[in-house]
Design a protein around this motif. Structure first.
Motif, PDB file in Angstrom:
ATOM      1  N   SER A 401       0.823  -1.211   0.000  1.00 19.05           N
ATOM      2  CA  SER A 401       0.000   0.000   0.000  1.00 19.05           C
ATOM      3  C   SER A 401       0.855   1.259   0.000  1.00 19.05           C
ATOM      4  O   SER A 401       1.647   1.480   0.907  1.00 19.05           O
ATOM      5  CB  SER A 401      -0.889   0.000   1.248  1.00 19.05           C
ATOM      6  OG  SER A 401      -1.516   1.247   1.376  1.00 19.05           O
ATOM      7  N   ASN A 402       0.631   2.115  -1.008  1.00 15.07           N
ATOM      8  CA  ASN A 402       1.335   3.408  -1.031  1.00 15.07           C
ATOM      9  C   ASN A 402       0.869   4.321   0.098  1.00 15.07           C
ATOM     10  O   ASN A 402       1.527   5.304   0.409  1.00 15.07           O
ATOM     11  CB  ASN A 402       1.072   4.141  -2.353  1.00 15.07           C
ATOM     12  CG  ASN A 402       1.583   3.353  -3.534  1.00 15.07           C
ATOM     13  OD1 ASN A 402       2.483   2.550  -3.382  1.00 15.07           O
ATOM     14  ND2 ASN A 402       1.010   3.576  -4.696  1.00 15.07           N
ATOM     15  N   LEU A 404       1.032   3.813   3.048  1.00 19.48           N
ATOM     16  CA  LEU A 404       1.971   3.729   4.180  1.00 19.48           C
ATOM     17  C   LEU A 404       2.883   4.956   4.257  1.00 19.48           C
ATOM     18  O   LEU A 404       3.531   5.185   5.281  1.00 19.48           O
ATOM     19  CB  LEU A 404       2.838   2.476   4.058  1.00 19.48           C
ATOM     20  CG  LEU A 404       2.235   1.191   4.609  1.00 19.48           C
ATOM     21  CD1 LEU A 404       3.068  -0.011   4.198  1.00 19.48           C
ATOM     22  CD2 LEU A 404       2.129   1.252   6.136  1.00 19.48           C
ATOM     23  N   SER A 405       2.931   5.716   3.174  1.00 22.51           N
ATOM     24  CA  SER A 405       3.824   6.884   3.151  1.00 22.51           C
ATOM     25  C   SER A 405       3.219   8.024   3.971  1.00 22.51           C
ATOM     26  O   SER A 405       2.871   9.076   3.443  1.00 22.51           O
ATOM     27  CB  SER A 405       4.064   7.316   1.700  1.00 22.51           C
ATOM     28  OG  SER A 405       2.817   7.438   1.035  1.00 22.51           O
ATOM     29  N   THR A 406       3.071   7.791   5.255  1.00 21.65           N
ATOM     30  CA  THR A 406       2.525   8.812   6.157  1.00 21.65           C
ATOM     31  C   THR A 406       3.259   8.746   7.502  1.00 21.65           C
ATOM     32  O   THR A 406       3.677   7.648   7.924  1.00 21.65           O
ATOM     33  CB  THR A 406       0.999   8.627   6.311  1.00 21.65           C
ATOM     34  OG1 THR A 406       0.481   9.702   7.083  1.00 21.65           O
ATOM     35  CG2 THR A 406       0.616   7.323   6.975  1.00 21.65           C
ATOM     36  N   ASP A 411       7.263   4.236  13.173  1.00 22.04           N
ATOM     37  CA  ASP A 411       7.247   3.996  14.635  1.00 22.04           C
ATOM     38  C   ASP A 411       6.496   2.697  14.925  1.00 22.04           C
ATOM     39  O   ASP A 411       6.867   1.917  15.815  1.00 22.04           O
ATOM     40  CB  ASP A 411       6.540   5.152  15.356  1.00 22.04           C
ATOM     41  CG  ASP A 411       7.131   6.509  14.980  1.00 22.04           C
ATOM     42  OD1 ASP A 411       8.351   6.565  14.744  1.00 22.04           O
ATOM     43  OD2 ASP A 411       6.363   7.484  14.903  1.00 22.04           O
ATOM     44  N   HIS A 438       2.980  -5.600   8.813  1.00 22.93           N
ATOM     45  CA  HIS A 438       2.847  -4.157   8.565  1.00 22.93           C
ATOM     46  C   HIS A 438       2.280  -3.918   7.160  1.00 22.93           C
ATOM     47  O   HIS A 438       1.291  -3.193   6.982  1.00 22.93           O
ATOM     48  CB  HIS A 438       4.262  -3.562   8.704  1.00 22.93           C
ATOM     49  CG  HIS A 438       4.366  -2.075   8.733  1.00 22.93           C
ATOM     50  ND1 HIS A 438       4.791  -1.357   7.647  1.00 22.93           N
ATOM     51  CD2 HIS A 438       4.148  -1.163   9.723  1.00 22.93           C
ATOM     52  CE1 HIS A 438       4.840  -0.064   7.967  1.00 22.93           C
ATOM     53  NE2 HIS A 438       4.447   0.078   9.223  1.00 22.93           N
TER      54      HIS A 438
END
Ligand SMILES: NC(=O)C1=CN([C@@H]2O[C@H](COP(=O)(O)OP(=O)(O)OC[C@H]3O[C@@H](n4cnc5c(N)ncnc54)[C@H](OP(=O)(O)O)[C@@H]3O)[C@@H](O)[C@H]2O)[C@@H](O)CC1
Ligand SMILES: Nc1ncnc2c1ncn2[C@@H]1O[C@H](COP(=O)(O)OP(=O)(O)O)[C@@H](O)[C@H]1O
Ligand SMILES: [K+]
Length: 466
Positions: A401-402, A404-406, A411, A438
């Protein structure tokens, strides 16, 4: 899974081919298998589309002749444009069997479907000049682009672009996946990725990340046997909370946050251990029940943060180093060598550069090298995460999933790896399980999730591993 998930470099692919030949196969037989498998796939997904196959001089071009002939026999309208005469015996044989139209670069016009058999694993330098111009004219003019083995212009072992490369709808890997099939920028250009099995069964130290079985808690387990994860917090408190919540949902029996006395727990069950100075932290982390320490998320980079990191590294306990802890460590990764307890480092590309000094073109090789230099398991994050251990083994994660870039998702990963470690007691395995969960939780969370929603989907991902 193609070649049992083992990813082969161009040189390893050549060895695999030699091995098959030594065992009675021939290049033309392999080319036939590869080409007819690819043609079947193209025909199944897009039948009856007028197609232009571009063939280069090597065996990738040879595959093109086989594919074009197979499509012709299925009833497709197919033409070939050749950039040069075949230079290998197998490609010459494949060309001699082609019964259709053959065009020069200047004569060819774009068709609805463009099948790229210009270069595969044998590309040695950028495609340039007249050939590059016609490649772009013919590929850009098509509505559907299919790359055979690799898009032309991609470096097999690094996934970097040697020249400007078109975007593809489909890439058909032959025999085995290569690093470029999973490393960016190449992987992002490939569209759907499928493989054609040609009988290669070669082992490599680099593999594709696979789902691993996770054991449910046993009948006699209790919170300490499942593992106590200690998270060391810093001034950005949210980061430590995300790590703690993720650890709790990833199988830890107990999660404690070691923080200043003004720190509030994110929920009723995560315990806060007040530590107002380094001395107190050192004393409280001596607790024998602690199975792993996470340090870095929200830690800060000032002298106090450095003291906290030094205190953690003095203690012989397994540790997950993330974010600011990595920046504080910088190029002093030798400090981790010789520890008797395992360490994982989870750098994104900026942190990785601070640790390693950069300079390697292959993300896989660079990760393996840092793992060897530090003695740690390295989780080199990004859209194409690579996990490496000091023995030279590497695992490449398939991008899910793109979204995830958040901020905050890293963490979460650190907490997840720590929790899996307390269960498995094997840092390389824990890193793989954490990464898989994840990525999968991100897929299950759908679009536009917050880190908190990502954490809520970890349990569903675990369900798929039981
Ligand atoms: N391994 C296996 O088991 C199987 C492999 N198979 C297939 O073979 C492919 C590998 O074939 P390959 O080794 O012949 O290389 P390939 O990609 O066709 O290119 C080499 C040619 O291109 C040339 N050339 C290079 N760069 C160039 C440039 N920038 N601009 C211009 N020219 C350039 C180079 O010439 P040179 O560098 O000597 O000038 C040489 O002539 C593989 O991807 C798969 O599709 C299958 O058939 C079945 C089994
Ligand atoms: N485009 C993407 N596709 C898949 N995963 C991504 C993508 N971008 C980032 N990630 C993943 O999201 C996480 C981001 O981690 P990081 O950069 O450390 O964020 P933070 O420090 O804010 O938590 C990593 O696990 C990384 O692999
Ligand atoms: K190609």
């Amino acid at each position: 899974m193609l070649n049992n998930g083992h990813i082969l470099t161009a040189a390893e692919m050549q060895e695999a081919e030699q091995h098959l030949i030594a065992n009675g196969s021939s290049v033309i037989a392999l080319m036939d298998r590869a080409g007819s498998g690819a043609a079947d796939y193209i025909w199944r997904t897009a039948p009856h589309i007028p197609t232009l196959v571009i063939c280069g001089p090597g065996n990738n071009g040879g595959d093109g002749y086989v594919i074009a002939q197979a499509l012709l026999e299925k009833g497709a309208i197919v033409k070939i444009v050749a950039s040069a005469e075949p230079s290998t015996d197998a490609a010459k044989t494949a060309k001699s069997l082609w019964q259709g139209v053959m065009l020069s670069l200047e004569e060819a016009e774009p068709e609805m479907q463009f099948v790229d058999c210009l270069f595969g694993t044998g590309l040695t330098r950028p495609v340039s000049g007249n050939l590059l111009k016609h490649y772009h004219r013919l590929s850009n003019g098509a509505q559907r682009r299919v790359a055979i083995d690799l898009p032309s212009g991609i470096e097999t072992d690094t996934g970097s672009r040697l020249n400007e490369v078109s975007n593809y709808d489909l890439t058909i890997a032959l025999g085995a996946y290569k690093p470029a099939h999973y490393l960016n920028p190449a992987a992002a250009l490939m569209g759907d990725r499928v493989g054609v099995d040609i009988g290669v069964r070669s082992v490599s130290q680099t593999k594709l990340l696979a789902r691993r079985t996770i054991a449910e808690p046993g009948k006699t387990d209790h919170k300490y046997s499942r593992g106590l994860v200690a998270i060391v917090a810093g001034p950005m408190k949210g980061a430590a909370k995300l790590s703690a919540l993720a650890a709790q949902r990833s199988g830890a029996g107990y999660v404690k946050i070691f923080a200043g006395s003004d720190f509030e727990s994110p929920n009723h069950s995560i315990v806060t251990v007040p530590c107002d100075d380094v001395k107190q932290l050192r004393a409280k982390l001596a607790d024998e029940r602690i199975g792993v320490i996470v340090i870095g998320p929200g830690l800060g980079r000032d002298s106090n943060a450095k003291q906290l990191l030094d205190a953690v590294l003095e203690i012989e306990k397994p540790v997950v180093l993330d974010a600011d802890a990595l920046m504080l460590l910088g190029d002093e990764v030798h400090r981790l060598q010789g520890r008797s307890s395992p360490v994982a480092m989870t750098p994104h590309s900026g942190e990785f550069a601070a640790l390693s000094g950069g300079g390697e073109s292959s993300k896989i090789y660079a990760s393996v090298k840092l793992a060897a230099q530090s003695g740690a398991v390295v989780v080199h994050k990004g859209s194409d995460t690579v996990i490496a251990n000091p023995m030279g083994d590497a695992v490449v994660a398939q991008q899910t999933s793109n979204w995830l870039s958040t901020a905050g998702t890293g963490d979460i990963l650190a907490g997840m790896i720590a929790a899996r470690f307390t269960n498995e007691k094997d840092m390389f395995l824990a890193a793989q399980q954490g990464q898989w969960l994840h990525s999968r939780a991100a897929s299950l969370a759908g679009p536009s999730f917050s880190p908190e929603i990502l954490i809520d989907h970890i349990a569903k991902a675990i369900q798929e591993c039981l």
